[in-house]
Write an enzyme that holds these catalytic residues in place. Structure first.
Site, PDB file in Angstrom:
ATOM      1  N   GLY A  62      72.507  49.365  64.188  1.00 41.26           N
ATOM      2  CA  GLY A  62      72.957  50.079  62.811  1.00 41.26           C
ATOM      3  C   GLY A  62      74.193  49.089  62.751  1.00 41.26           C
ATOM      4  N   GLU A  63      75.448  49.701  62.589  1.00 34.44           N
ATOM      5  CA  GLU A  63      76.641  48.715  62.150  1.00 34.44           C
ATOM      6  C   GLU A  63      77.441  48.969  63.295  1.00 34.44           C
ATOM      7  OE1 GLU A  63      76.271  46.678  59.540  1.00 34.44           O
ATOM      8  OE2 GLU A  63      77.970  45.801  60.490  1.00 34.44           O
ATOM      9  N   SER A  64      77.613  47.884  64.222  1.00 30.64           N
ATOM     10  CA  SER A  64      78.561  47.996  65.439  1.00 30.64           C
ATOM     11  C   SER A  64      79.931  48.530  65.364  1.00 30.64           C
ATOM     12  CB  SER A  64      78.532  47.038  66.286  1.00 30.64           C
ATOM     13  OG  SER A  64      78.898  45.773  65.560  1.00 30.64           O
ATOM     14  N   CYS A  94      70.564  45.638  69.111  1.00 34.94           N
ATOM     15  CA  CYS A  94      70.986  44.946  67.952  1.00 34.94           C
ATOM     16  C   CYS A  94      72.548  45.411  68.084  1.00 34.94           C
ATOM     17  CB  CYS A  94      70.381  45.470  66.714  1.00 34.94           C
ATOM     18  SG  CYS A  94      70.405  44.069  65.449  1.00 34.94           S
ATOM     19  N   ARG A 123      78.000  37.978  66.394  1.00 39.57           N
ATOM     20  CA  ARG A 123      77.363  38.970  65.360  1.00 39.57           C
ATOM     21  C   ARG A 123      76.982  38.033  64.211  1.00 39.57           C
ATOM     22  NH1 ARG A 123      81.384  42.787  62.981  1.00 39.57           N
ATOM     23  NH2 ARG A 123      79.461  43.797  62.164  1.00 39.57           N
ATOM     24  N   ILE A 152      67.036  42.106  62.330  1.00 38.05           N
ATOM     25  CA  ILE A 152      67.569  42.566  61.195  1.00 38.05           C
ATOM     26  C   ILE A 152      69.264  42.407  61.326  1.00 38.05           C
ATOM     27  CG2 ILE A 152      67.801  44.759  59.671  1.00 38.05           C
ATOM     28  CD1 ILE A 152      65.153  45.592  61.069  1.00 38.05           C
ATOM     29  N   ARG A 153      69.624  41.134  60.709  1.00 37.38           N
ATOM     30  CA  ARG A 153      70.958  40.856  60.871  1.00 37.38           C
ATOM     31  C   ARG A 153      71.393  41.132  62.306  1.00 37.38           C
ATOM     32  NH1 ARG A 153      75.186  42.472  58.525  1.00 37.38           N
ATOM     33  NH2 ARG A 153      74.730  44.807  58.374  1.00 37.38           N
ATOM     34  N   HIS A 189      64.809  44.787  67.147  1.00 33.77           N
ATOM     35  CA  HIS A 189      64.636  46.172  67.249  1.00 33.77           C
ATOM     36  C   HIS A 189      62.970  46.429  67.529  1.00 33.77           C
ATOM     37  CE1 HIS A 189      68.029  47.366  64.591  1.00 33.77           C
ATOM     38  NE2 HIS A 189      67.940  46.044  64.409  1.00 33.77           N
ATOM     39  N   GLU A 191      61.914  49.464  68.490  1.00 36.10           N
ATOM     40  CA  GLU A 191      61.845  50.630  67.976  1.00 36.10           C
ATOM     41  C   GLU A 191      61.035  50.789  66.598  1.00 36.10           C
ATOM     42  OE1 GLU A 191      64.625  49.406  68.073  1.00 36.10           O
ATOM     43  OE2 GLU A 191      65.682  49.810  66.089  1.00 36.10           O
TER      44      GLU A 191
HETATM   45  N1  GLN Z   1      74.930  43.163  61.845  1.00 35.91           N
HETATM   46  C1  GLN Z   1      75.103  44.482  62.658  1.00 35.91           C
HETATM   47  C2  GLN Z   1      76.440  44.408  63.340  1.00 35.91           C
HETATM   48  O1  GLN Z   1      77.013  43.384  63.576  1.00 35.91           O
HETATM   49  C3  GLN Z   1      73.939  44.708  63.613  1.00 35.91           C
HETATM   50  C4  GLN Z   1      72.538  44.882  62.847  1.00 35.91           C
HETATM   51  C5  GLN Z   1      71.748  45.854  63.383  1.00 35.91           C
HETATM   52  O2  GLN Z   1      71.821  46.409  64.337  1.00 35.91           O
HETATM   53  N2  GLN Z   1      70.489  45.774  62.824  1.00 35.91           N
HETATM   54  O3  GLN Z   1      76.796  45.416  63.884  1.00 35.91           O
END
Ligand code: GLN
Length: 211
Positions: A62-64, A94, A123, A152-153, A189, A191
């Site tokens: 997600g977004e840390s 991630c 990151r 994914i990023r 990921h 999952e």
């Molecule tokens: N770019 C996100 C972060 O820095 C991580 C991306 C992800 O969990 N798919 O938190």
């Protein structure tokens, strides 16, 4: 055998469900359990009291930064960090891997973290060209067949401590999956891959810690 005993035998697996793709992990856990015959109770975790009877927990992608802030708002950061450091089997994927790392790049200074795994991460390390990509990874602990991994990023793991085992690397040597005892981390990921082997590996790790 009584139903109570049957219930006690089940592994209680939580997925931190504050933000990100926790639903996909719950689904993948249930599929892996059904495939392997391991009995589990998988649940979404949002409250500190829900940490009590867990045998293992997944911190999803997600977004840390967002997950970190929400952990503080929900009163979860300190009790979860304590559980993780006391030996609760924990898998970060991630963003979850970033939250688990003891060291992160400057982007996270001042951000709430779980800071428990002896790794340093950077990151969004793949840059704009390859921010998101998929690739077949060799992951020897999962067997011979490659694991199709979605990045994914994602972050990369730039440094690992002496107790950390590297489970997978990209062709250029970049470390993307690690284990340190009861802690598991993946920069991608599993999952969403439709391949239950990583979730199965985590369930077996949880089983080995429990027994
Ligand atoms: N770019 C996100 C972060 O820095 C991580 C991306 C992800 O969990 N798919 O938190």
């Amino acid at each position: 055998m009584s139903s109570e005993n049957t219930y006690n035998r089940k592994l209680h697996i939580g997925v931190l469900a504050l933000q990100g793709d926790f639903e996909a992990h719950l689904k993948a856990l249930r599929e892996a359990a059904a495939t392997s015959g391991i009995e589990i109770e998988a649940k979404a975790i949002r409250l500190p009291t829900q940490l009590e009877d867990l045998d293992g927990i997944i911190i999803p992608g997600g977004e840390s930064t967002t997950i970190g802030k929400l952990m503080v708002m929900y009163g979860l950061q300190e009790p979860l960090k304590q559980k993780v450091q006391e030996g609760l089997p924990t898998w970060g994927t991630c963003a979850g891997l970033i939250l688990l790392a003891k060291e992160t790049d400057n982007g996270l200074i001042g951000q709430p973290l779980l800071a428990s795994m002896d790794i340093s991460v950077r990151r969004n390390a793949f840059g704009s060209q390859r921010e998101s990509f998929e690739t077949d990874l060799s992951v020897p602990v999962l067997g011979k067949a490659p694991f199709h991994a979605f990045f994914i990023r994602g972050p990369v793991i730039e440094g690992v401590g002496p107790e950390v085992e590297t489970l997978a690397k990209l062709d250029d040597g970049t470390i993307v999956a690690v284990r340190e005892g009861h802690l598991l981390g993946t920069a991608f990921h599993p999952e969403v891959s439709g391949d239950p082997r990583f979730h199965d590996y985590f369930l077996r790790l949880v089983q080995s810690v429990k027994s």
